[in-house]
Write a protein that holds these residues in place. Sequence first.
Motif, mmCIF file in Angstrom:
data_model
loop_
_atom_site.group_PDB
_atom_site.id
_atom_site.type_symbol
_atom_site.label_atom_id
_atom_site.label_comp_id
_atom_site.label_asym_id
_atom_site.label_seq_id
_atom_site.Cartn_x
_atom_site.Cartn_y
_atom_site.Cartn_z
ATOM 1 N N GLU A 44 24.671 18.999 -13.872
ATOM 2 C CA GLU A 44 24.257 17.895 -14.745
ATOM 3 C C GLU A 44 24.986 16.594 -14.396
ATOM 4 O OE1 GLU A 44 21.995 17.441 -17.359
ATOM 5 O OE2 GLU A 44 21.168 19.314 -16.593
ATOM 6 N N TYR A 45 26.220 16.719 -13.959
ATOM 7 C CA TYR A 45 27.028 15.548 -13.630
ATOM 8 C C TYR A 45 26.373 14.701 -12.533
ATOM 9 C CZ TYR A 45 31.080 12.764 -12.307
ATOM 10 O OH TYR A 45 31.918 11.726 -12.023
ATOM 11 N N TRP A 46 25.642 15.346 -11.622
ATOM 12 C CA TRP A 46 25.027 14.650 -10.494
ATOM 13 C C TRP A 46 23.523 14.437 -10.667
ATOM 14 C CZ3 TRP A 46 28.254 12.102 -7.781
ATOM 15 C CH2 TRP A 46 29.518 12.592 -7.526
ATOM 16 N N LYS A 47 23.031 14.522 -11.910
ATOM 17 C CA LYS A 47 21.600 14.328 -12.152
ATOM 18 C C LYS A 47 21.252 12.842 -12.001
ATOM 19 C CE LYS A 47 19.401 16.487 -15.465
ATOM 20 N NZ LYS A 47 18.882 16.838 -16.807
ATOM 21 N N LEU A 48 20.243 12.560 -11.200
ATOM 22 C CA LEU A 48 19.760 11.188 -11.016
ATOM 23 C C LEU A 48 18.571 10.983 -11.946
ATOM 24 C CD1 LEU A 48 19.778 11.065 -7.118
ATOM 25 C CD2 LEU A 48 21.599 10.430 -8.695
ATOM 26 N N PRO A 49 18.503 9.837 -12.629
ATOM 27 C CA PRO A 49 17.401 9.611 -13.572
ATOM 28 C C PRO A 49 16.057 9.405 -12.863
ATOM 29 C CG PRO A 49 18.800 7.666 -13.426
ATOM 30 C CD PRO A 49 19.452 8.740 -12.603
ATOM 31 N N SER A 50 14.986 9.635 -13.602
ATOM 32 C CA SER A 50 13.643 9.389 -13.074
ATOM 33 C C SER A 50 13.426 7.878 -12.941
ATOM 34 C CB SER A 50 12.590 10.005 -13.993
ATOM 35 O OG SER A 50 12.638 9.389 -15.256
ATOM 36 N N TYR A 51 12.433 7.514 -12.153
ATOM 37 C CA TYR A 51 12.108 6.093 -12.007
ATOM 38 C C TYR A 51 10.638 5.941 -11.656
ATOM 39 C CZ TYR A 51 12.755 6.994 -6.983
ATOM 40 O OH TYR A 51 12.669 7.494 -5.712
ATOM 41 N N ASP A 52 10.119 4.749 -11.920
ATOM 42 C CA ASP A 52 8.743 4.451 -11.545
ATOM 43 C C ASP A 52 8.683 3.077 -10.899
ATOM 44 O OD1 ASP A 52 9.222 2.991 -13.843
ATOM 45 O OD2 ASP A 52 7.480 3.711 -14.917
ATOM 46 N N ARG A 53 7.515 2.758 -10.351
ATOM 47 C CA ARG A 53 7.394 1.521 -9.573
ATOM 48 C C ARG A 53 5.938 1.073 -9.534
ATOM 49 N NH1 ARG A 53 9.592 0.373 -3.532
ATOM 50 N NH2 ARG A 53 7.810 -0.816 -2.825
ATOM 51 N N TRP A 54 5.744 -0.244 -9.570
ATOM 52 C CA TRP A 54 4.425 -0.864 -9.440
ATOM 53 C C TRP A 54 4.401 -1.744 -8.194
ATOM 54 C CZ3 TRP A 54 0.064 -0.035 -12.110
ATOM 55 C CH2 TRP A 54 0.162 0.585 -13.350
ATOM 56 N N ASP A 55 3.362 -1.579 -7.375
ATOM 57 C CA ASP A 55 3.110 -2.440 -6.225
ATOM 58 C C ASP A 55 1.682 -2.949 -6.348
ATOM 59 O OD1 ASP A 55 5.612 -1.685 -5.133
ATOM 60 O OD2 ASP A 55 4.712 -0.018 -4.061
ATOM 61 N N ALA A 56 1.421 -4.159 -5.838
ATOM 62 C CA ALA A 56 0.065 -4.708 -5.912
ATOM 63 C C ALA A 56 -0.153 -5.716 -4.793
ATOM 64 C CB ALA A 56 -0.170 -5.375 -7.263
ATOM 65 N N SER A 57 -1.428 -5.940 -4.478
ATOM 66 C CA SER A 57 -1.758 -6.977 -3.505
ATOM 67 C C SER A 57 -3.147 -7.525 -3.812
ATOM 68 C CB SER A 57 -1.705 -6.438 -2.069
ATOM 69 O OG SER A 57 -2.747 -5.518 -1.841
ATOM 70 N N ILE A 58 -3.346 -8.751 -3.382
ATOM 71 C CA ILE A 58 -4.655 -9.387 -3.446
ATOM 72 C C ILE A 58 -4.862 -10.079 -2.106
ATOM 73 C CG2 ILE A 58 -3.700 -11.435 -4.574
ATOM 74 C CD1 ILE A 58 -6.459 -11.804 -5.925
ATOM 75 N N SER A 59 -6.035 -9.889 -1.527
ATOM 76 C CA SER A 59 -6.295 -10.506 -0.224
ATOM 77 C C SER A 59 -7.700 -11.100 -0.200
ATOM 78 C CB SER A 59 -6.113 -9.500 0.907
ATOM 79 O OG SER A 59 -6.978 -8.406 0.761
ATOM 80 N N TRP A 60 -7.868 -12.043 0.697
ATOM 81 C CA TRP A 60 -9.156 -12.719 0.879
ATOM 82 C C TRP A 60 -9.526 -12.659 2.346
ATOM 83 C CZ3 TRP A 60 -10.058 -17.620 3.352
ATOM 84 C CH2 TRP A 60 -11.390 -18.051 3.265
ATOM 85 N N THR A 61 -10.744 -12.232 2.607
ATOM 86 C CA THR A 61 -11.281 -12.186 3.958
ATOM 87 C C THR A 61 -12.533 -13.059 3.998
ATOM 88 O OG1 THR A 61 -10.500 -9.914 4.224
ATOM 89 C CG2 THR A 61 -12.136 -10.686 5.804
ATOM 90 N N PRO A 62 -12.559 -14.084 4.856
ATOM 91 C CA PRO A 62 -13.747 -14.934 4.923
ATOM 92 C C PRO A 62 -14.910 -14.217 5.592
ATOM 93 C CG PRO A 62 -12.187 -15.562 6.628
ATOM 94 C CD PRO A 62 -11.529 -14.496 5.807
ATOM 95 N N GLY A 63 -16.099 -14.764 5.470
ATOM 96 C CA GLY A 63 -17.264 -14.204 6.155
ATOM 97 C C GLY A 63 -16.983 -14.089 7.645
ATOM 98 N N GLY A 64 -17.413 -13.038 8.256
ATOM 99 C CA GLY A 64 -17.122 -12.796 9.669
ATOM 100 C C GLY A 64 -15.928 -11.877 9.835
ATOM 101 N N GLY A 65 -15.005 -11.885 8.881
ATOM 102 C CA GLY A 65 -13.880 -10.951 8.855
ATOM 103 C C GLY A 65 -12.932 -11.009 10.023
#
Length: 107
Positions: A44-65
């Motif tokens: 128990e002394y060496w128990k590491l707590p749980s964790y969570d994480r959020w990642d996100a992205s937004i991208s734009w590709t013009p016509g023709g790509g």
Amino acid sequence: MQPKHKAALTGGWNIPLGRSGSEIQLFATYSFTDEQFADIGNLEYWKLPSYDRWDASISWTPGGGNWTVALFGKNLADDVAIIEMLPAGLGGVALGYLSNPREIGLH
């Protein structure tokens, strides 16, 4: 020394922008890592707590790509977690690795 549960959920959306052929792409990922122990004895002394994480992205590709512009964010909540720990020996010092802080970029 492994978490009992790990999970990740990613969502992605493509939004066409009319007849131009350009589009916007949105992505978001939520990940969770359950508590875990830093030693094989599961002390128990060496128990590491749980964790969570959020990642996100937004991208734009013009016509023709031929190219894309993207804005991304990693660890959006800027929560720092202990992701790995090496327990100390007698009188020694424990070594730990922390998650990266929030990162935002454009590419």
